[in-house]
Design an enzyme around this catalytic site. Structure first.
Site, PDB file in Angstrom:
ATOM      1  N   LYS A 203      20.878 -44.325-124.639  1.00 12.25           N
ATOM      2  CA  LYS A 203      22.500 -43.787-124.104  1.00 12.25           C
ATOM      3  C   LYS A 203      23.216 -44.049-125.094  1.00 12.25           C
ATOM      4  CE  LYS A 203      25.403 -45.335-120.632  1.00 12.25           C
ATOM      5  NZ  LYS A 203      25.930 -46.096-119.314  1.00 12.25           N
ATOM      6  N   LYS A 260      21.175 -40.216-122.712  1.00 11.70           N
ATOM      7  CA  LYS A 260      22.084 -39.405-121.773  1.00 11.70           C
ATOM      8  C   LYS A 260      23.030 -39.319-122.785  1.00 11.70           C
ATOM      9  CE  LYS A 260      25.376 -42.378-118.632  1.00 11.70           C
ATOM     10  NZ  LYS A 260      25.143 -43.400-118.286  1.00 11.70           N
ATOM     11  N   SER A 286      29.338 -36.737-116.377  1.00 14.27           N
ATOM     12  CA  SER A 286      30.592 -36.326-115.749  1.00 14.27           C
ATOM     13  C   SER A 286      31.458 -35.435-116.392  1.00 14.27           C
ATOM     14  CB  SER A 286      30.946 -37.555-115.150  1.00 14.27           C
ATOM     15  OG  SER A 286      31.830 -38.842-116.522  1.00 14.27           O
ATOM     16  N   TYR A 325      25.503 -34.288-111.106  1.00 12.58           N
ATOM     17  CA  TYR A 325      26.575 -33.854-110.134  1.00 12.58           C
ATOM     18  C   TYR A 325      26.243 -32.253-109.821  1.00 12.58           C
ATOM     19  CZ  TYR A 325      28.630 -38.758-111.969  1.00 12.58           C
ATOM     20  OH  TYR A 325      28.593 -39.832-112.806  1.00 12.58           O
TER      21      TYR A 325
HETATM   22  C1  PBG Z   1      28.146 -47.482-117.264  1.00 12.75           C
HETATM   23  C2  PBG Z   1      27.505 -46.389-117.069  1.00 12.75           C
HETATM   24  C3  PBG Z   1      28.358 -44.622-117.157  1.00 12.75           C
HETATM   25  C4  PBG Z   1      27.290 -44.314-117.173  1.00 12.75           C
HETATM   26  C5  PBG Z   1      26.552 -44.656-116.088  1.00 12.75           C
HETATM   27  N1  PBG Z   1      26.863 -45.543-115.982  1.00 12.75           N
HETATM   28  C6  PBG Z   1      29.409 -44.628-117.739  1.00 12.75           C
HETATM   29  C7  PBG Z   1      29.114 -46.110-119.536  1.00 12.75           C
HETATM   30  O1  PBG Z   1      28.317 -46.309-120.327  1.00 12.75           O
HETATM   31  O2  PBG Z   1      30.504 -46.246-119.893  1.00 12.75           O
HETATM   32  C8  PBG Z   1      28.035 -42.525-117.321  1.00 12.75           C
HETATM   33  C9  PBG Z   1      27.939 -41.497-116.145  1.00 12.75           C
HETATM   34  C10 PBG Z   1      28.718 -40.264-116.469  1.00 12.75           C
HETATM   35  O3  PBG Z   1      29.293 -40.953-117.022  1.00 12.75           O
HETATM   36  O4  PBG Z   1      28.399 -39.730-115.701  1.00 12.75           O
HETATM   37  N2  PBG Z   1      26.821 -48.538-116.969  1.00 12.75           N
END
Ligand code: PBG
Length: 337
Positions: A203, A260, A286, A325
């Site tokens: 991530k 991700k 997102s 989404y």
């Molecule tokens: C936080 C989390 C995030 C997303 C999923 N879980 C955002 C972050 O790490 O700040 C992002 C998902 C997305 O942007 O669609 N644990």
């Protein structure tokens, strides 16, 4: 003049002559069965609150969440990933609400599993919706570093509560070290040997999460990426490190490995695919969704074509399942074909 004719035997275009031949030769296919729909859940009744930076996405109260789940499973989408919007009054430095069996998240998990036992529910495991500062973990006193082991202790407790609520998967999205092993041990010790772990292994510290942070209220204002998570999420400049993380999580007992974001990280999906034997989940986040919607709204791109191309590219790179989404809209159009 004589007709110009190349002396070549190989004409790959023969296989592009018709839609039928193209279909027969397609190396990758995408179906609703590959997709996981992320959904935002909030307290309240009959609530369906628009998320400004994510057109078509809503914060849903549990009654409306159930309607959405009914629609999705009817369309053949096999799984949902739940993310809570937590009342700011319940946020704290130590994220106590994260382990509350009656948190909006746990109530939602129970409600969905009760009504739709066959819909797979993935519970997000991270503290950001619950901390007053919006970080995924417990901050040190100075406020400049997330404490790893203290955070993992809460994540393991949180996973247990989610498993008790009926989640099929717990999905740690925090990037703390050693959390997969600690969660596996906690689950096994309490008899949840069949609750699976979908590890957010690679991530990245990405600005593509901006709209999500608006959705769950953990960011700073609309569209802004907000706080800096580079002390725990991966550096976008790195790929070897992603493989290292994936191998670590696999050795700690992860069942599914996630990469991700997805679209700008296809090389990572492909490298992780060739390094571990576990199924790979890719999260089209997102910001990826918001960019497509925004350009399509202006008529600059074709929404459905870009949606489908972005998804098939992720699958081609090696994503076995895709959190997106677009899941509902893709499945809707798929059912009309
Ligand atoms: C936080 C989390 C995030 C997303 C999923 N879980 C955002 C972050 O790490 O700040 C992002 C998902 C997305 O942007 O669609 N644990």
């Amino acid at each position: 003049m004589e007709k110009f004719k190349l002396d070549i035997k190989s004409r790959p275009r023969r296989l592009r002559r018709s839609a039928q031949i193209l279909g027969l030769c397609a190396e990758t296919r995408l179906a609703p069965a590959d997709l996981i729909m992320p959904l935002f859940v909030a307290e309240g009744k009959n609530k369906s609150e628009k998320i400004e930076s994510m057109p078509g996405q809503f914060r849903l109260s549990i009654d409306n969440l159930l309607k959405k789940c009914e629609r999705l499973s009817g369309l053949g989408v096999p799984a949902v990933a739940l993310f809570p919007q937590v009342n700011p009054k319940l946020k704290s430095e130590d994220a106590g609400e994260a382990v509350n069996p009656d948190s909006v998240q746990n109530k939602a998990i129970r409600a969905v599993k009760k009504r739709f036992p066959n819909l797979c529910v993935i519970a997000d495991i991270a503290l950001d919706p619950y901390t007053s500062h919006g970080h995924d973990g417990i901050l040190n006193k100075k406020g400049d570093w997330i404490l790893n082991d203290e955070t993992v202790e809460v994540l393991a407790a949180m996973s247990l509560v989610a498993a008790r609520s009926g989640a099929d998967f717990v999905a740690p999205s925090d990037m703390m070290d050693g959390r997969v092993g600690a969660i596996r041990e906690a689950l096994d010790d309490c008899g949840f040997t069949d609750t699976a772990i979908m590890a957010y292994s690679a991530k990245y510290a990405s600005a593509f999460y901006g709209p999500f942070r608006e959705a769950v209220g953990s960011g700073r204002g609309r569209g802004g990426a907000g706080i800096d998570k580079s002390g725990y999420q991966l550096n976008p400049a790195n790929s070897r490190e992603a493989v290292k993380e994936a191998l670590l999580d696999a050795s700690e007992g992860a069942d599914v490995i996630m990469v991700k974001p997805a679209g700008h990280y296809l090389d990572i999906i492909s490298e992780v695919r060739s390094s571990v034997d576990l199924p790979i989940a890719a999260y089209q986040v997102s910001g990826e969704y918001a960019m497509v919607c925004a350009a399509a709204e202006r008529g600059w791109i074709d929404f459905k074509k870009i949606r489908d191309e972005s998804l098939i590219s992720i699958k081609r790179a090696g994503g076995d399942m895709i959190l997106t989404y677009f899941a509902e809209s893709f499945a809707e159009d798929f059912s009309k074909k």
